[in-house]
Design an enzyme around this catalytic site. Structure first.
Site, PDB file in Angstrom:
ATOM      1  N   GLY A  69       0.813  -1.204   0.000  1.00 53.02           N
ATOM      2  CA  GLY A  69       0.000   0.000   0.000  1.00 53.02           C
ATOM      3  C   GLY A  69       0.845   1.252   0.000  1.00 53.02           C
ATOM      4  O   GLY A  69       0.499   2.252  -0.650  1.00 53.02           O
ATOM      5  N   THR A  70       1.951   1.216   0.725  1.00 56.60           N
ATOM      6  CA  THR A  70       2.846   2.379   0.757  1.00 56.60           C
ATOM      7  C   THR A  70       3.426   2.665  -0.623  1.00 56.60           C
ATOM      8  O   THR A  70       3.479   3.823  -1.058  1.00 56.60           O
ATOM      9  CB  THR A  70       3.980   2.144   1.770  1.00 56.60           C
ATOM     10  OG1 THR A  70       3.418   2.097   3.092  1.00 56.60           O
ATOM     11  CG2 THR A  70       5.012   3.247   1.715  1.00 56.60           C
ATOM     12  N   GLN A 177      -7.882   1.614   4.935  1.00 53.48           N
ATOM     13  CA  GLN A 177      -8.648   1.151   6.091  1.00 53.48           C
ATOM     14  C   GLN A 177     -10.084   0.800   5.754  1.00 53.48           C
ATOM     15  O   GLN A 177     -10.725   0.049   6.493  1.00 53.48           O
ATOM     16  CB  GLN A 177      -8.626   2.220   7.189  1.00 53.48           C
ATOM     17  CG  GLN A 177      -7.301   2.362   7.900  1.00 53.48           C
ATOM     18  CD  GLN A 177      -6.900   1.108   8.655  1.00 53.48           C
ATOM     19  OE1 GLN A 177      -7.730   0.307   9.072  1.00 53.48           O
ATOM     20  NE2 GLN A 177      -5.595   0.921   8.829  1.00 53.48           N
ATOM     21  N   SER A 194      -4.309  -1.519   0.490  1.00 52.38           N
ATOM     22  CA  SER A 194      -3.308  -2.496   0.903  1.00 52.38           C
ATOM     23  C   SER A 194      -3.999  -3.775   1.346  1.00 52.38           C
ATOM     24  O   SER A 194      -4.890  -3.751   2.203  1.00 52.38           O
ATOM     25  CB  SER A 194      -2.467  -1.934   2.059  1.00 52.38           C
ATOM     26  OG  SER A 194      -1.437  -2.818   2.415  1.00 52.38           O
ATOM     27  N   ALA A 195      -3.599  -4.909   0.781  1.00 50.96           N
ATOM     28  CA  ALA A 195      -4.314  -6.167   0.979  1.00 50.96           C
ATOM     29  C   ALA A 195      -4.296  -6.653   2.418  1.00 50.96           C
ATOM     30  O   ALA A 195      -5.276  -7.240   2.889  1.00 50.96           O
ATOM     31  CB  ALA A 195      -3.737  -7.243   0.055  1.00 50.96           C
ATOM     32  N   HIS A 196      -3.195  -6.436   3.138  1.00 43.48           N
ATOM     33  CA  HIS A 196      -3.137  -7.001   4.484  1.00 43.48           C
ATOM     34  C   HIS A 196      -4.059  -6.283   5.455  1.00 43.48           C
ATOM     35  O   HIS A 196      -4.262  -6.739   6.580  1.00 43.48           O
ATOM     36  CB  HIS A 196      -1.697  -7.001   5.009  1.00 43.48           C
ATOM     37  CG  HIS A 196      -1.168  -5.670   5.407  1.00 43.48           C
ATOM     38  ND1 HIS A 196      -0.627  -4.782   4.505  1.00 43.48           N
ATOM     39  CD2 HIS A 196      -1.088  -5.060   6.613  1.00 43.48           C
ATOM     40  CE1 HIS A 196      -0.236  -3.689   5.139  1.00 43.48           C
ATOM     41  NE2 HIS A 196      -0.511  -3.829   6.409  1.00 43.48           N
ATOM     42  N   CYS A 320       4.095   8.527  23.989  1.00 40.47           N
ATOM     43  CA  CYS A 320       5.198   7.928  24.748  1.00 40.47           C
ATOM     44  C   CYS A 320       5.534   6.552  24.217  1.00 40.47           C
ATOM     45  O   CYS A 320       5.268   5.539  24.854  1.00 40.47           O
ATOM     46  CB  CYS A 320       4.832   7.847  26.223  1.00 40.47           C
ATOM     47  SG  CYS A 320       4.626   9.445  26.974  1.00 40.47           S
TER      48      CYS A 320
END
Length: 463
Positions: A69-70, A177, A194-196, A320
């Protein structure tokens, strides 16, 4: 062990596993070759493309498969900006985009271009009118996610797409998403996914570019995937990705209703059982499986570890984290609390009993972490002195979140109403969390002043 981090990576769907194993036997050859094995591989690739295009809502020849996807985002932004370079070199993005979009924007700026971040409200959504105001005569591309990856808020894509169309600017939508839940409405120009994220295998992304959108692929030319995604196609993974996308779409209507009810229960029970908590994101226009909440006086990383010890896998956008020690850019843009941030994203098939166990365990875990950090009770203490200090300075330099806020909360009752407490802090999270604490606790945030080290945050006691 309940896995509640589907927004990072959904478990492999059974259909994906079956399709992957079958394609390993049938789809190992080069689909560009004309002999029998190559033709068989080509048939599998074409069928996968048609299935994915149907789910996206585009033509098969408008869609290519990428290695992630990136990479789809990077290729989509770079190609659209290059294709419209005669228009200008300005890029518009929302302030809560995935880091892949923001990294592309930063690289574009470093290469001599410019970009504008469109702000969001406390729900995490952009205002379509404000987005339209960021478009300029030299804007080559606009980017807007379909739904936020950290808080689940759905964006007004159709409204923004209409504003972009009026301005003659193509809109790239990051649908990573949301695509498993349904197609993206509106007149988008480019789309990535993105497939995952929907239960397909990792290492497969989608890039759709509508016909008529000026697009110039960047980098060395390639012969495969219309020249937009170089390298040999991972055909078994592509087949599994397309098959699982079709499968999750078939299940989406019923599963979204069931998971939305579980998320509604989490939103209500967390607010009821955990003191000093802020549930963030839009309560209505949101993904059905995701909720995010932030707890005052809690170290987010410690909270994750404690929940993991109790066999709950959740994630955090906390300020944090050991890797960055910086606030989540999404929570920062929303202006909400970043301390003790927990994201729960339920995969398909999550059992109601697992959610109930999580809700039973969470209050005690938060209380234990707060006690360990020396956090105050919910109500500020009142000084026993008949003449409380007119003002106080809290030195929290060199101390990381949530300590600066904890120290502020400990002493706010030691000054009279109308007096101030100044917190000295060099932790970037204080810039976000001290104002958020003031809003949650009914105190007045006076602003930030320069200091010898870090910054001075001034708070006026109202009650």
């Amino acid at each position: 062990m309940p896995y509640f981090d589907a927004a990072s990576a959904a478990p492999l769907h059974p259909v994906a596993r079956q399709a992957l194993l079958a394609a390993l036997d049938e789809g190992w050859a080069d689909p560009a070759r004309l002999y029998r094995e190559g033709r068989r591989a080509r048939l599998l690739l074409d069928a996968a493309r048609e299935a994915a295009a149907e789910a996206v809502g585009c033509r098969p020849d408008e869609l290519v498969f990428t290695s992630s996807g990136t990479s789809a985002v990077h290729a989509g932004i770079a190609g659209a900006l290059s294709g419209r370079r005669r228009v200008g070199r300005h890029l518009a993005v929302s302030a809560v985009e995935h880091s892949s979009v923001l990294h592309s924007a930063a690289a574009h700026e470093a290469a001599g271009g410019s970009f504008t971040e469109v702000p969001v409200g406390r729900s995490g959504a952009v205002d379509p009118a404000a987005y339209a105001g960021a478009l300029r005569a030299d804007t080559a591309l606009a980017c807007l996610q379909s739904a936020n990856h950290e808080v689940g808020t759905e964006q007004p894509v159709a409204e923004v797409a209409a504003r972009c169309a009026d301005a003659g600017v193509p809109l790239l939508v990051d649908a990573a998403q949301s695509l498993g839940w349904g197609p993206v409405a509106g007149g988008w120009s480019l789309l990535t996914a993105s497939a995952h994220k929907w239960g397909g295998p990792a290492g497969v992304g989608l890039l759709a570019v509508r016909k008529g959108v000026r697009f110039a692929p960047q980098g060395p030319a390639g012969e495969r995937e219309s020249g937009r995604a170089p390298g040999f196609e991972n055909l078994p993974a592509i087949v599994a990705a397309a098959a699982s996308l079709r499968a999750v779409r078939d299940e989406a209507a019923a599963e979204s209703v069931r998971l939305r009810a579980l998320i509604d229960r989490i939103r209500a029970v967390v607010a009821e059982r955990v003191p000093d908590v802020e549930v963030v994101g839009d309560p209505e226009r949101r993904l059905p499986h995701l909720v995010t909440f932030s707890c005052l006086y809690v170290d987010g990383e410690t909270l994750l570890h404690e929940l993991d010890r109790r066999e709950f896998s959740v994630s955090s956008g906390s300020s944090c984290t050991s890797s960055t020690l910086e606030p989540s850019h999404v929570l920062k843009a929303m202006g909400v609390l970043s301390e003790g941030n927990i994201r729960v994203s339920l995969p398909a098939g999550t059992a109601e009993a697992d959610v109930d166990r999580f809700l039973d365990a969470l209050p005690a875990v938060v209380a234990e972490v707060r006690e360990r950090l020396g956090a105050p009770a919910s109500a500020p203490s009142v000084s026993p002195s008949p003449e409380p200090a007119a003002s106080l300075v809290v030195d929290a330099l060199g101390r990381r979140c949530p300590i600066p806020v904890i120290e502020l909360a400990k002493v706010i009752g030691e000054v009279p109403v109308g007096a101030t407490v100044t917190v000295l802090a060099d932790d970037e999270a204080a810039r976000l969390d001290i104002p958020a604490w003031c809003e949650m606790r009914g105190q007045e945030y006076m602003g930030e002043e320069p200091a010898d080290r870090g910054s001075a945050y001034v708070v006026r006691r109202l009650g």
